[in-house]
Enzyme design. Structure first.
Site, PDB file in Angstrom:
ATOM      1  N   LEU A 102       0.862  -1.193   0.000  1.00  0.00           N
ATOM      2  CA  LEU A 102       0.000   0.000   0.000  1.00  0.00           C
ATOM      3  C   LEU A 102       0.900   1.246   0.000  1.00  0.00           C
ATOM      4  O   LEU A 102       1.035   1.950   0.985  1.00  0.00           O
ATOM      5  CB  LEU A 102      -0.906  -0.045   1.234  1.00  0.00           C
ATOM      6  CG  LEU A 102      -2.162   0.823   1.252  1.00  0.00           C
ATOM      7  CD1 LEU A 102      -2.950   0.724  -0.020  1.00  0.00           C
ATOM      8  CD2 LEU A 102      -3.033   0.422   2.432  1.00  0.00           C
ATOM      9  N   HIS A 103       1.544   1.483  -1.146  1.00  0.00           N
ATOM     10  CA  HIS A 103       2.485   2.612  -1.244  1.00  0.00           C
ATOM     11  C   HIS A 103       1.705   3.915  -1.463  1.00  0.00           C
ATOM     12  O   HIS A 103       0.473   3.918  -1.545  1.00  0.00           O
ATOM     13  CB  HIS A 103       3.484   2.369  -2.375  1.00  0.00           C
ATOM     14  CG  HIS A 103       2.837   2.146  -3.699  1.00  0.00           C
ATOM     15  ND1 HIS A 103       2.580   3.170  -4.573  1.00  0.00           N
ATOM     16  CD2 HIS A 103       2.357   1.027  -4.277  1.00  0.00           C
ATOM     17  CE1 HIS A 103       1.988   2.691  -5.644  1.00  0.00           C
ATOM     18  NE2 HIS A 103       1.839   1.383  -5.486  1.00  0.00           N
ATOM     19  N   ALA A 104       2.421   5.010  -1.595  1.00  0.00           N
ATOM     20  CA  ALA A 104       1.771   6.323  -1.605  1.00  0.00           C
ATOM     21  C   ALA A 104       0.699   6.476  -2.689  1.00  0.00           C
ATOM     22  O   ALA A 104      -0.406   6.926  -2.418  1.00  0.00           O
ATOM     23  CB  ALA A 104       2.827   7.417  -1.743  1.00  0.00           C
ATOM     24  N   GLU A 142      -2.233  -2.767 -10.421  1.00  0.00           N
ATOM     25  CA  GLU A 142      -0.833  -3.098 -10.711  1.00  0.00           C
ATOM     26  C   GLU A 142      -0.632  -4.530 -11.128  1.00  0.00           C
ATOM     27  O   GLU A 142       0.486  -4.949 -11.457  1.00  0.00           O
ATOM     28  CB  GLU A 142       0.029  -2.834  -9.458  1.00  0.00           C
ATOM     29  CG  GLU A 142       0.247  -1.365  -9.237  1.00  0.00           C
ATOM     30  CD  GLU A 142       0.804  -1.088  -7.850  1.00  0.00           C
ATOM     31  OE1 GLU A 142       1.394  -1.996  -7.253  1.00  0.00           O
ATOM     32  OE2 GLU A 142       0.592   0.030  -7.365  1.00  0.00           O
TER      33      GLU A 142
END
Lengths: 90, 321
Positions: free
Chosen positions: A14-16, A89
């Site tokens: 859960l990146h930016a 993604e």
């Protein structure tokens, strides 16, 4: 009040950018949406970016999802869907 | 707000204890270095081995640091080697998290050998027992404190730690920005890490979001860079909660403002003001005034009570006329 589990499946976690997508999605609903990570006792409001980033959720992390409000069913479906798509993604 | 279960007992490995304990303890490892990661400390209370060495071993509590000071070393040194081995083996070594020798004392070789065999870490400090016990207990109390991270904003307003609560989008961060402009301090925005130490709650920002504030439309801003060092604060005791709520969510507002409610965080009750938010109400002024009111009340002055008394006096006066 709906309670369910979600899992981070995309490789980057859960990146930016993913968190920003989630926050934007959650913001469309009236319901209160919370994500809880039990292993380090972090409660986050899904509509707040800093709060979601504090979860520091990498791939494989399990989160509890709590939704409470008039549009909770739609909110649940949309949020589960974005997690299952791996934030576009995979 | 959904509560979080505190199912896991807080713990710290002996390795982390060595890494993070105050530097003035000058900790060094004498034996059992292999098992530093495995042995865990689960209690902030220490024990002295004392009588356990003399054979009364069943009071040893698991998960604690066991202190070995001058008296224990003297006791062991006056025993013959076989008796010493027997005394040490008689201890329930599995239960002990680690042994801490104080005052740079030299332990008998048997203690180190047996500890090494049983993968029990033996550490030494240069401090005397009383000082070491104080420092270790304080450190462990903080490290083993129950902790949660919740959604909210923590500010230092006057001398108080004030936790702003409320649903997202209600304007907590904007209110915080306004309060910063008035000279108050930001401690944490959006995510507040809360630790229960004794019956007190300490709040701080997670390392990740330190000094940051998110304002819709502006994005993420760094408060220290923009407003200077005096606009931010560090870890603070939480004295008061202020919850912002939409006006239409209020069923009935107590117009005398007599009541405050308690917010329960980690089992500690904190006084909470609930403030209705609506266009045209300046939230930061309201919050600041609520804090002033609270300070005044805690000094014994309550304006509502004062009004009621004045009113009563008028009623009494009218009655006698």
């Amino acid at each position: 009040m709906i309670e369910t589990d979600v899992k981070i499946i995309n490789p980057l976690g859960l990146h930016a950018r993913a968190a920003a997508q989630l926050v934007r999605l959650a913001g469309k609903f009236k319901s209160k949406i919370q994500l809880i990570r039990q292993d380090n006792a972090v409660m986050a409001d899904a509509k707040s970016i800093l709060s979601v980033l504090t979860l520091a959720a990498s791939k494989g992390t399990k989160l509890q999802l709590f939704i409470d409000g008039s549009d909770e069913i739609e909110a649940k479906e949309a949020i589960i869907e974005i997690f299952e798509r791996g934030f576009g993604e995979i | 707000m959904k509560s979080i279960s505190q199912n896991e007992r807080p713990k710290i490995s002996v390795y982390d204890f060595l890494e993070k304990a105050p530097a003035e303890l000058n900790l060094e490892v004498l034996a059992g270095a292999k098992s530093l990661q495995i042995r865990e400390i689960t209690s902030s209370r220490i024990q002295k081995l004392g009588l356990a060495l003399a054979g009364f071993a069943h009071y040893i509590h698991s998960g604690r640091v066991q202190i070995v000071g001058q008296s224990e070393i003297w006791y062991l040194s006056q025993l013959e080697s076989e008796k010493r081995v027997e005394a040490i083996n008689h201890l329930d070594l599995e239960k002990i998290s680690c042994v801490l020798i104080t005052k740079n004392l030299n332990p008998p070789p048997e203690l180190l050998e047996i500890s090494e065999q049983n993968s029990l870490p033996v550490i030494r400090t240069s401090k005397v027992s009383s000082t070491a016990i104080n420092a270790v207990t304080n450190f462990l109390q903080e490290s083993l404190a129950p902790q949660i991270t919740i959604h909210g904003v923590l500010l230092g307003i006057y001398s108080l730690g004030v936790l702003l609560l409320g649903d997202s989008g209600i304007g907590k961060s904007e209110c915080a920005l306004d309060l910063i402009m008035r000279g108050h301090r930001l401690i944490a925005d959006d995510a507040v890490q809360i630790k229960k130490i004794g019956e007190r709650l300490d709040g701080d920002s997670p390392e990740l979001t330190k000094e940051l504030l998110e304002i819709r439309g502006l994005g993420i801003i760094n408060v220290r860079e923009l407003f200077g060092i005096s606009a931010i604060g560090r870890q603070k005791n939480i004295d008061l909660c202020v919850e912002l709520k939409k006006w239409d969510e209020f069923e009935e507002i107590d117009r005398l403002g007599l009541e405050t409610v308690d917010e329960d965080i980690l089992g500690v009750k904190i006084t909470k003001f609930v403030l209705p938010v609506s266009p045209g109400r300046n939230t930061s002024t309201l919050v600041e005034t609520a804090i002033r009111l609270h300070l005044l009340k805690s000094n014994g002055y309550d304006p509502t009570q004062n009004l009621i008394e004045r009113h009563n006096q008028i009623l009494i006066a009218n009655k006698t006329n």
